[in-house]
Write a protein that holds these residues in place. Structure first.
Motif, PDB file in Angstrom:
ATOM      1  N   ALA A   1      -8.097   1.584  -9.712  1.00  0.00           N
ATOM      2  CA  ALA A   1      -9.231   0.715 -10.036  1.00  0.00           C
ATOM      3  C   ALA A   1      -9.065  -0.660  -9.400  1.00  0.00           C
ATOM      4  O   ALA A   1     -10.025  -1.233  -8.875  1.00  0.00           O
ATOM      5  N   LEU A   2      -7.862  -1.200  -9.445  1.00  0.00           N
ATOM      6  CA  LEU A   2      -7.606  -2.520  -8.859  1.00  0.00           C
ATOM      7  C   LEU A   2      -7.849  -2.526  -7.355  1.00  0.00           C
ATOM      8  O   LEU A   2      -8.454  -3.442  -6.806  1.00  0.00           O
ATOM      9  N   LEU A   3      -7.382  -1.475  -6.690  1.00  0.00           N
ATOM     10  CA  LEU A   3      -7.574  -1.386  -5.243  1.00  0.00           C
ATOM     11  C   LEU A   3      -9.036  -1.137  -4.889  1.00  0.00           C
ATOM     12  O   LEU A   3      -9.571  -1.736  -3.951  1.00  0.00           O
ATOM     13  N   ALA A   4      -9.693  -0.284  -5.661  1.00  0.00           N
ATOM     14  CA  ALA A   4     -11.101   0.016  -5.389  1.00  0.00           C
ATOM     15  C   ALA A   4     -11.982  -1.210  -5.578  1.00  0.00           C
ATOM     16  O   ALA A   4     -13.012  -1.359  -4.910  1.00  0.00           O
ATOM     17  N   LEU A   5     -11.587  -2.103  -6.480  1.00  0.00           N
ATOM     18  CA  LEU A   5     -12.367  -3.311  -6.743  1.00  0.00           C
ATOM     19  C   LEU A   5     -11.965  -4.472  -5.827  1.00  0.00           C
ATOM     20  O   LEU A   5     -12.429  -5.588  -6.024  1.00  0.00           O
ATOM     21  N   GLY A   6     -11.100  -4.189  -4.861  1.00  0.00           N
ATOM     22  CA  GLY A   6     -10.879  -5.184  -3.811  1.00  0.00           C
ATOM     23  C   GLY A   6      -9.610  -5.982  -3.848  1.00  0.00           C
ATOM     24  O   GLY A   6      -9.474  -6.951  -3.079  1.00  0.00           O
ATOM     25  N   ALA A   7      -8.647  -5.649  -4.711  1.00  0.00           N
ATOM     26  CA  ALA A   7      -7.383  -6.385  -4.711  1.00  0.00           C
ATOM     27  C   ALA A   7      -6.766  -6.326  -3.320  1.00  0.00           C
ATOM     28  O   ALA A   7      -6.693  -5.261  -2.702  1.00  0.00           O
ATOM     29  N   ALA A   8      -6.327  -7.465  -2.825  1.00  0.00           N
ATOM     30  CA  ALA A   8      -5.755  -7.499  -1.482  1.00  0.00           C
ATOM     31  C   ALA A   8      -4.482  -6.673  -1.406  1.00  0.00           C
ATOM     32  O   ALA A   8      -4.216  -5.999  -0.409  1.00  0.00           O
ATOM     33  N   ARG A   9      -3.713  -6.722  -2.489  1.00  0.00           N
ATOM     34  CA  ARG A   9      -2.428  -6.020  -2.515  1.00  0.00           C
ATOM     35  C   ARG A   9      -2.013  -5.799  -3.952  1.00  0.00           C
ATOM     36  O   ARG A   9      -2.273  -6.646  -4.818  1.00  0.00           O
ATOM     37  N   VAL A  10      -1.397  -4.661  -4.223  1.00  0.00           N
ATOM     38  CA  VAL A  10      -0.838  -4.373  -5.533  1.00  0.00           C
ATOM     39  C   VAL A  10       0.655  -4.097  -5.364  1.00  0.00           C
ATOM     40  O   VAL A  10       1.049  -3.252  -4.561  1.00  0.00           O
ATOM     41  N   LEU A  11       1.457  -4.849  -6.094  1.00  0.00           N
ATOM     42  CA  LEU A  11       2.894  -4.592  -6.170  1.00  0.00           C
ATOM     43  C   LEU A  11       3.131  -3.878  -7.494  1.00  0.00           C
ATOM     44  O   LEU A  11       2.989  -4.477  -8.564  1.00  0.00           O
ATOM     45  N   ALA A  12       3.448  -2.603  -7.439  1.00  0.00           N
ATOM     46  CA  ALA A  12       3.573  -1.778  -8.635  1.00  0.00           C
ATOM     47  C   ALA A  12       5.037  -1.437  -8.892  1.00  0.00           C
ATOM     48  O   ALA A  12       5.715  -0.889  -8.010  1.00  0.00           O
ATOM     49  N   VAL A  13       5.526  -1.767 -10.075  1.00  0.00           N
ATOM     50  CA  VAL A  13       6.909  -1.499 -10.447  1.00  0.00           C
ATOM     51  C   VAL A  13       6.931  -0.367 -11.455  1.00  0.00           C
ATOM     52  O   VAL A  13       6.333  -0.469 -12.539  1.00  0.00           O
ATOM     53  N   GLU A  14       7.593   0.704 -11.091  1.00  0.00           N
ATOM     54  CA  GLU A  14       7.604   1.912 -11.923  1.00  0.00           C
ATOM     55  C   GLU A  14       9.034   2.418 -12.101  1.00  0.00           C
ATOM     56  O   GLU A  14       9.749   2.634 -11.123  1.00  0.00           O
ATOM     57  N   ARG A  15       9.421   2.607 -13.345  1.00  0.00           N
ATOM     58  CA  ARG A  15      10.773   3.080 -13.650  1.00  0.00           C
ATOM     59  C   ARG A  15      10.888   4.599 -13.565  1.00  0.00           C
ATOM     60  O   ARG A  15      11.953   5.131 -13.270  1.00  0.00           O
ATOM     61  N   ASP A  16       9.791   5.294 -13.823  1.00  0.00           N
ATOM     62  CA  ASP A  16       9.780   6.757 -13.864  1.00  0.00           C
ATOM     63  C   ASP A  16       9.686   7.319 -12.446  1.00  0.00           C
ATOM     64  O   ASP A  16       8.639   7.253 -11.803  1.00  0.00           O
ATOM     65  N   GLU A  17      10.769   7.876 -11.962  1.00  0.00           N
ATOM     66  CA  GLU A  17      10.803   8.386 -10.589  1.00  0.00           C
ATOM     67  C   GLU A  17       9.797   9.512 -10.365  1.00  0.00           C
ATOM     68  O   GLU A  17       9.364   9.749  -9.232  1.00  0.00           O
ATOM     69  N   ARG A  18       9.382  10.215 -11.432  1.00  0.00           N
ATOM     70  CA  ARG A  18       8.417  11.297 -11.280  1.00  0.00           C
ATOM     71  C   ARG A  18       7.068  10.788 -10.804  1.00  0.00           C
ATOM     72  O   ARG A  18       6.281  11.533 -10.200  1.00  0.00           O
ATOM     73  N   ALA A  19       6.764   9.511 -11.096  1.00  0.00           N
ATOM     74  CA  ALA A  19       5.453   8.957 -10.759  1.00  0.00           C
ATOM     75  C   ALA A  19       5.375   8.439  -9.328  1.00  0.00           C
ATOM     76  O   ALA A  19       4.276   8.188  -8.821  1.00  0.00           O
ATOM     77  N   ILE A  20       6.511   8.288  -8.668  1.00  0.00           N
ATOM     78  CA  ILE A  20       6.521   7.670  -7.344  1.00  0.00           C
ATOM     79  C   ILE A  20       5.686   8.469  -6.345  1.00  0.00           C
ATOM     80  O   ILE A  20       4.899   7.900  -5.565  1.00  0.00           O
ATOM     81  N   ALA A  21       5.815   9.805  -6.363  1.00  0.00           N
ATOM     82  CA  ALA A  21       5.061  10.629  -5.401  1.00  0.00           C
ATOM     83  C   ALA A  21       3.562  10.491  -5.625  1.00  0.00           C
ATOM     84  O   ALA A  21       2.785  10.424  -4.653  1.00  0.00           O
ATOM     85  N   ALA A  22       3.136  10.432  -6.896  1.00  0.00           N
ATOM     86  CA  ALA A  22       1.710  10.259  -7.190  1.00  0.00           C
ATOM     87  C   ALA A  22       1.220   8.910  -6.687  1.00  0.00           C
ATOM     88  O   ALA A  22       0.114   8.794  -6.126  1.00  0.00           O
ATOM     89  N   LEU A  23       2.030   7.884  -6.839  1.00  0.00           N
ATOM     90  CA  LEU A  23       1.648   6.552  -6.370  1.00  0.00           C
ATOM     91  C   LEU A  23       1.624   6.488  -4.843  1.00  0.00           C
ATOM     92  O   LEU A  23       0.804   5.783  -4.254  1.00  0.00           O
ATOM     93  N   GLN A  24       2.497   7.233  -4.210  1.00  0.00           N
ATOM     94  CA  GLN A  24       2.510   7.250  -2.744  1.00  0.00           C
ATOM     95  C   GLN A  24       1.220   7.853  -2.182  1.00  0.00           C
ATOM     96  O   GLN A  24       0.773   7.465  -1.098  1.00  0.00           O
ATOM     97  N   GLU A  25       0.598   8.765  -2.916  1.00  0.00           N
ATOM     98  CA  GLU A  25      -0.691   9.312  -2.487  1.00  0.00           C
ATOM     99  C   GLU A  25      -1.761   8.224  -2.493  1.00  0.00           C
ATOM    100  O   GLU A  25      -2.627   8.180  -1.614  1.00  0.00           O
ATOM    101  N   ILE A  26      -1.685   7.342  -3.488  1.00  0.00           N
ATOM    102  CA  ILE A  26      -2.630   6.217  -3.549  1.00  0.00           C
ATOM    103  C   ILE A  26      -2.358   5.251  -2.402  1.00  0.00           C
ATOM    104  O   ILE A  26      -3.279   4.739  -1.766  1.00  0.00           O
ATOM    105  N   ALA A  27      -1.070   5.018  -2.131  1.00  0.00           N
ATOM    106  CA  ALA A  27      -0.704   4.115  -1.027  1.00  0.00           C
ATOM    107  C   ALA A  27      -1.240   4.633   0.307  1.00  0.00           C
ATOM    108  O   ALA A  27      -1.672   3.847   1.167  1.00  0.00           O
TER     109      ALA A  27
END
Length: 290
Positions: free
Chosen positions: A65-91
């Motif tokens: 939502a943040l990226l779709a609404l125009g955020a120039a950049r998102v720095l996302a900190v995630e402790r759960d390694e299982r979520a990294i692959a899902a976030l990489q798809e967004i990247a």
């Protein structure tokens, strides 16, 4: 129907594909409703040119939502390694705009990762570390801080403590520490049913904006004063402040307060006055540096 801000798969599909069942140990409660995540992102204001610091993005509903609404950049900190692959798809969907850091937000200092401003914190915080994170952000030095605002999800009970006014049963140490340096207000409540799994409490979205020039005060001394006063909140100040190891009647008189007042009756300015009086009694300055 849930609005889709991009051409990425629905969050339920993402979670199923990556095996992202919520872990209680990580305080995870996912938001699947992209209408709600968009509402949270909109609460952060105009995002063009803004860098967002997000804690605990999980499968990335709010990130999207943040990226779709125009955020120039998102720095996302995630402790759960299982979520990294899902976030990489967004990247991959938003090239160059999403930086993913696998780290514990309690120990990660993001300031070296920002090369331009403004920076805004927006997060559906893991509830078991939410208060600790907020206190660390309010305690940051130097002040004004590295962020211009924070839009944060808390348990409603905690949010009400943060915004509580003197005389309220929920007014306490957290209220004073946050309101000394920031303005805080509840934007809207979020039902438990909005989360998966649903928590046992109602949640609330909170807006926190740093004050440019808070009342001059040594932060560590203020923390000591509020800990003493609210540690025995039903006792009068002349009793609750004895643990500070100074002449309490003189301290209270210097601060211009009543010795029979109780902690919950003292406004933020009153606690600042106590802290300044204690700093003077200990031969310390009263600025905001620690």
């Amino acid at each position: 129907m849930t609005a889709t801000p991009d051409d990425l798969p629905p969050l339920r599909e993402v979670i199923r594909r990556h095996g992202l069942t919520a872990k209680k140990s990580l305080g995870q409660n996912f938001l699947f409703d992209l209408n709600l995540t968009a509402r949270i992102a909109r609460a952060a204001g105009a995002l063009a040119g803004v860098t967002i610091f997000e804690v605990g993005p999980g499968p990335g509903g709010l990130t999207r939502a943040l990226l779709a609404l125009g955020a120039a950049r998102v720095l996302a900190v995630e402790r759960d390694e299982r979520a990294i692959a899902a976030l990489q798809e967004i990247a991959a969907r938003y090239p160059g705009r999403l930086d993913i850091v696998a780290a514990d937000a309690l120990t990660f200092d993001p300031r070296s990762r920002f090369d331009r401003g403004p920076v805004r914190i927006v997060a559906n915080l893991p509830y078991h570390i939410a208060t600790a994170l907020l206190v660390s952000w309010v305690a940051t030095e130097p002040w004004p801080p590295w962020y211009d605002a924070a839009i944060l999800m808390f348990q409603r009970e905690v949010a009400e403590r943060i915004v509580a006014e003197p005389g309220s049963k929920t007014y306490g140490r957290l209220s004073v520490l946050v309101q000394w340096r920031c303005t805080a207000r509840i934007l809207f409540a979020v039902k438990a049913s909005a989360f998966v799994p649903p928590p046992k409490v109602t949640s609330a979205l909170l807006q926190i904006v740093p004050r440019t020039t808070p009342l001059p005060c040594n932060r560590e001394i203020l923390e000591a004063v509020t800990q003493a006063a609210f540690g025995q909140r039903r006792k009068m100040l002349r009793q609750s402040l004895r643990s500070l190891g100074v002449d309490v009647p003189s301290l209270i008189a210097t601060a211009g307060l009543s010795p029979t007042a109780r902690a919950e009756q003292i406004p933020v300015a009153g606690f600042v006055a106590l802290a300044r009086a204690l700093a003077a009694a200990r031969g310390l300055g009263h600025d905001t540096r620690t």
